[in-house]
Design a protein around this motif. Sequence first.
Motif, PDB file in Angstrom:
ATOM      1  N   GLU A 139       0.806  -1.216   0.000  1.00  0.00           N
ATOM      2  CA  GLU A 139       0.000   0.000   0.000  1.00  0.00           C
ATOM      3  C   GLU A 139       0.847   1.278   0.000  1.00  0.00           C
ATOM      4  OE1 GLU A 139      -0.964  -2.656   2.182  1.00  0.00           O
ATOM      5  OE2 GLU A 139      -2.258  -3.169   0.465  1.00  0.00           O
ATOM      6  N   THR A 140       2.146   1.125  -0.030  1.00  0.00           N
ATOM      7  CA  THR A 140       3.003   2.310   0.018  1.00  0.00           C
ATOM      8  C   THR A 140       4.082   2.229  -1.054  1.00  0.00           C
ATOM      9  OG1 THR A 140       4.431   3.642   1.459  1.00  0.00           O
ATOM     10  CG2 THR A 140       4.597   1.258   1.676  1.00  0.00           C
ATOM     11  N   GLN A 141       4.678   3.386  -1.359  1.00  0.00           N
ATOM     12  CA  GLN A 141       5.727   3.410  -2.382  1.00  0.00           C
ATOM     13  C   GLN A 141       7.070   2.986  -1.805  1.00  0.00           C
ATOM     14  OE1 GLN A 141       7.862   7.027  -4.512  1.00  0.00           O
ATOM     15  NE2 GLN A 141       5.862   6.718  -5.440  1.00  0.00           N
ATOM     16  N   ASN A 142       7.416   3.468  -0.636  1.00  0.00           N
ATOM     17  CA  ASN A 142       8.698   3.164  -0.006  1.00  0.00           C
ATOM     18  C   ASN A 142       8.481   2.547   1.371  1.00  0.00           C
ATOM     19  OD1 ASN A 142      10.278   4.350  -2.138  1.00  0.00           O
ATOM     20  ND2 ASN A 142       9.686   6.360  -1.337  1.00  0.00           N
ATOM     21  N   GLY A 143       9.246   1.496   1.663  1.00  0.00           N
ATOM     22  CA  GLY A 143       9.119   0.799   2.928  1.00  0.00           C
ATOM     23  C   GLY A 143       9.915   1.433   4.050  1.00  0.00           C
ATOM     24  N   VAL A 144       9.954   0.740   5.173  1.00  0.00           N
ATOM     25  CA  VAL A 144      10.521   1.307   6.394  1.00  0.00           C
ATOM     26  C   VAL A 144      12.022   1.580   6.285  1.00  0.00           C
ATOM     27  CG1 VAL A 144      10.771  -1.029   7.372  1.00  0.00           C
ATOM     28  CG2 VAL A 144      10.779   0.970   8.888  1.00  0.00           C
ATOM     29  N   LEU A 145      12.824   0.638   5.769  1.00  0.00           N
ATOM     30  CA  LEU A 145      14.266   0.868   5.651  1.00  0.00           C
ATOM     31  C   LEU A 145      14.589   1.923   4.598  1.00  0.00           C
ATOM     32  CD1 LEU A 145      15.933  -2.666   6.007  1.00  0.00           C
ATOM     33  CD2 LEU A 145      15.612  -0.884   7.723  1.00  0.00           C
ATOM     34  N   LYS A 146      13.812   1.948   3.554  1.00  0.00           N
ATOM     35  CA  LYS A 146      14.022   2.955   2.502  1.00  0.00           C
ATOM     36  C   LYS A 146      13.845   4.355   3.077  1.00  0.00           C
ATOM     37  CE  LYS A 146      14.229   3.663  -2.157  1.00  0.00           C
ATOM     38  NZ  LYS A 146      14.706   5.044  -2.144  1.00  0.00           N
ATOM     39  N   LEU A 147      12.833   4.524   3.930  1.00  0.00           N
ATOM     40  CA  LEU A 147      12.531   5.839   4.490  1.00  0.00           C
ATOM     41  C   LEU A 147      13.405   6.193   5.686  1.00  0.00           C
ATOM     42  CD1 LEU A 147       8.635   5.790   4.287  1.00  0.00           C
ATOM     43  CD2 LEU A 147      10.218   7.035   2.812  1.00  0.00           C
ATOM     44  N   SER A 148      13.792   5.198   6.474  1.00  0.00           N
ATOM     45  CA  SER A 148      14.509   5.485   7.723  1.00  0.00           C
ATOM     46  C   SER A 148      16.028   5.430   7.584  1.00  0.00           C
ATOM     47  CB  SER A 148      14.065   4.508   8.819  1.00  0.00           C
ATOM     48  OG  SER A 148      14.400   3.162   8.464  1.00  0.00           O
ATOM     49  N   ILE A 149      16.536   4.654   6.627  1.00  0.00           N
ATOM     50  CA  ILE A 149      17.988   4.489   6.491  1.00  0.00           C
ATOM     51  C   ILE A 149      18.504   4.967   5.125  1.00  0.00           C
ATOM     52  CG2 ILE A 149      19.874   2.812   6.422  1.00  0.00           C
ATOM     53  CD1 ILE A 149      18.413   1.150   8.454  1.00  0.00           C
ATOM     54  N   GLU A 150      17.911   4.448   4.063  1.00  0.00           N
ATOM     55  CA  GLU A 150      18.458   4.709   2.727  1.00  0.00           C
ATOM     56  C   GLU A 150      18.358   6.181   2.342  1.00  0.00           C
ATOM     57  OE1 GLU A 150      19.190   5.085  -1.389  1.00  0.00           O
ATOM     58  OE2 GLU A 150      17.184   5.375  -0.559  1.00  0.00           O
ATOM     59  N   GLU A 151      17.171   6.774   2.441  1.00  0.00           N
ATOM     60  CA  GLU A 151      16.993   8.151   1.972  1.00  0.00           C
ATOM     61  C   GLU A 151      17.641   9.189   2.884  1.00  0.00           C
ATOM     62  OE1 GLU A 151      12.936   8.929   1.022  1.00  0.00           O
ATOM     63  OE2 GLU A 151      12.923   7.564  -0.699  1.00  0.00           O
ATOM     64  N   PRO A 152      17.498   9.114   4.214  1.00  0.00           N
ATOM     65  CA  PRO A 152      18.095  10.172   5.054  1.00  0.00           C
ATOM     66  C   PRO A 152      19.585  10.000   5.340  1.00  0.00           C
ATOM     67  CG  PRO A 152      16.873   8.652   6.434  1.00  0.00           C
ATOM     68  CD  PRO A 152      16.646   8.210   5.016  1.00  0.00           C
ATOM     69  N   ILE A 153      20.107   8.771   5.255  1.00  0.00           N
ATOM     70  CA  ILE A 153      21.501   8.530   5.655  1.00  0.00           C
ATOM     71  C   ILE A 153      22.368   8.098   4.474  1.00  0.00           C
ATOM     72  CG2 ILE A 153      23.023   7.182   7.147  1.00  0.00           C
ATOM     73  CD1 ILE A 153      20.670   6.880   9.089  1.00  0.00           C
ATOM     74  N   VAL A 154      21.995   6.995   3.832  1.00  0.00           N
ATOM     75  CA  VAL A 154      22.844   6.410   2.796  1.00  0.00           C
ATOM     76  C   VAL A 154      22.908   7.281   1.548  1.00  0.00           C
ATOM     77  CG1 VAL A 154      23.186   4.415   1.297  1.00  0.00           C
ATOM     78  CG2 VAL A 154      22.412   4.085   3.660  1.00  0.00           C
ATOM     79  N   SER A 155      21.790   7.801   1.092  1.00  0.00           N
ATOM     80  CA  SER A 155      21.774   8.599  -0.140  1.00  0.00           C
ATOM     81  C   SER A 155      22.653   9.844  -0.060  1.00  0.00           C
ATOM     82  CB  SER A 155      20.344   8.983  -0.509  1.00  0.00           C
ATOM     83  OG  SER A 155      19.649   7.872  -1.024  1.00  0.00           O
ATOM     84  N   PRO A 156      22.546  10.673   1.001  1.00  0.00           N
ATOM     85  CA  PRO A 156      23.452  11.831   1.101  1.00  0.00           C
ATOM     86  C   PRO A 156      24.916  11.426   1.177  1.00  0.00           C
ATOM     87  CG  PRO A 156      21.584  12.088   2.586  1.00  0.00           C
ATOM     88  CD  PRO A 156      21.538  10.674   2.078  1.00  0.00           C
ATOM     89  N   LEU A 157      25.200  10.348   1.921  1.00  0.00           N
ATOM     90  CA  LEU A 157      26.574   9.868   2.019  1.00  0.00           C
ATOM     91  C   LEU A 157      27.074   9.409   0.666  1.00  0.00           C
ATOM     92  CD1 LEU A 157      29.035   9.070   3.719  1.00  0.00           C
ATOM     93  CD2 LEU A 157      27.930   6.867   4.149  1.00  0.00           C
ATOM     94  N   TRP A 158      26.181   8.769  -0.082  1.00  0.00           N
ATOM     95  CA  TRP A 158      26.578   8.233  -1.382  1.00  0.00           C
ATOM     96  C   TRP A 158      26.889   9.344  -2.385  1.00  0.00           C
ATOM     97  CZ3 TRP A 158      27.876   3.421  -1.110  1.00  0.00           C
ATOM     98  CH2 TRP A 158      28.220   2.747  -2.280  1.00  0.00           C
ATOM     99  N   VAL A 159      26.209  10.477  -2.250  1.00  0.00           N
ATOM    100  CA  VAL A 159      26.502  11.625  -3.110  1.00  0.00           C
ATOM    101  C   VAL A 159      27.948  12.071  -2.905  1.00  0.00           C
ATOM    102  CG1 VAL A 159      25.993  14.070  -3.527  1.00  0.00           C
ATOM    103  CG2 VAL A 159      24.128  12.426  -3.271  1.00  0.00           C
TER     104      VAL A 159
END
Length: 394
Positions: A139-159
């Motif tokens: 029922e959602t586009q992004n799950g819990v790890l995507k929202l809590s870890i990947e987008e706020p932490i991993v993505s900026p670091l990866w940039v």
Amino acid sequence: MLSFFLSFPDFNLYSTPLLILVVQGLIFVALLFARYFKKKNISDLFLGLILLIICYEQTCYTVGFMGWYNVFRNTKINYFLIPMGVAIAPLIYFYVKTITTSNFKFRKKDWLHFLLAFCLIIFRLGIYVYDSLQPGFNETQNGVLKLSIEEPIVSPLWVFVSFAQMLLYLAFTFQLFYNYRKRIREYFSNTYKLELNWILSFLIAFTLLFLYSSLQDIVGSLIIELNYKQRWWLNIFMALVVLFVGIKGYFTDTTKLNKLTFSFSPNPESIPQQKNNISEFSAEDLEKVSNYMKTEKPYLNPDLNLSDLSTSLNFSRAELSKIINTGFAKNFNDFINEYRVNTFKEKLESGEHKDFSLLGIAYDCGFNSKATFNRVFKKVTQTSPTEFLNTLKS
């Protein structure tokens, strides 16, 4: 069903150019892969992978502008749109290396250059598997790890990681390219067909793309948040680069060095009378080279290279290179081309320009391209061929 087709795909001013360019890029990917499987030119494989990854990364924005996210609000495509800049950086390096290194072979340890890319793929697949097992995922586009870890932490670091890696690899690749150009001047007397100006254009295109992307990230992170449409310009730029690289990369022959070697190691079997120390040479060696150049005129052969001349003089390539570089204070290319320029001047002074064109005379003197002739003549005489001819007439 009718409403679905009315909403997606939406061919508009933003989506249509991207779609056309991405499709054309994928066509060149297929052509490069087909040629690789047919001719086994590994440079085609690396270039095809570069274009494929860039086209893959364009998917997010292309389908977005076509209305995908509006129609499929619970789409899971974000999990699989993995930023693969950390793979493009080493691929650019290896693409240039396959072209500028004779008999290049990809070694097992070279896979380490792609370790970061593999780690990112495993991480993305891991969070997808975890999130897909959580209740309410459908029922959602992004799950819990995507929202809590990947987008706020991993993505900026990866940039930051991608920026640092691309900067380093571009620096290494430019160094590799200019070292190659320096080496061919130590080995070939005519380098025009080997200068690989296409590779320089290739590197400049990706450098500009890297700078534009970095500038956009800085503006979007520190100054003002950029919306979807404002980020469209980077994507259209990337798509144009793909088209340019695809056309030039496919139609430019980059296999000139596949069967050549730049090794200056002495070969005792072919040259039995070598000195024990190639750093030492005598005045007789210098005179021997000078007399041979004056009497035999080997420079008139446009395909003359260091190996051919060393064989004729009974020196190893290492010995002759040392004699020319140290004894005559020139690299091999400048050494040979100075003889060609002097011969050209002699022919003009004898009046041959009355019967032949300047370019025809230049070719008779051993040059094999107009661009090389004009550049070398200007370097040696500080004047152009036409200006030199005018001084003879005055």
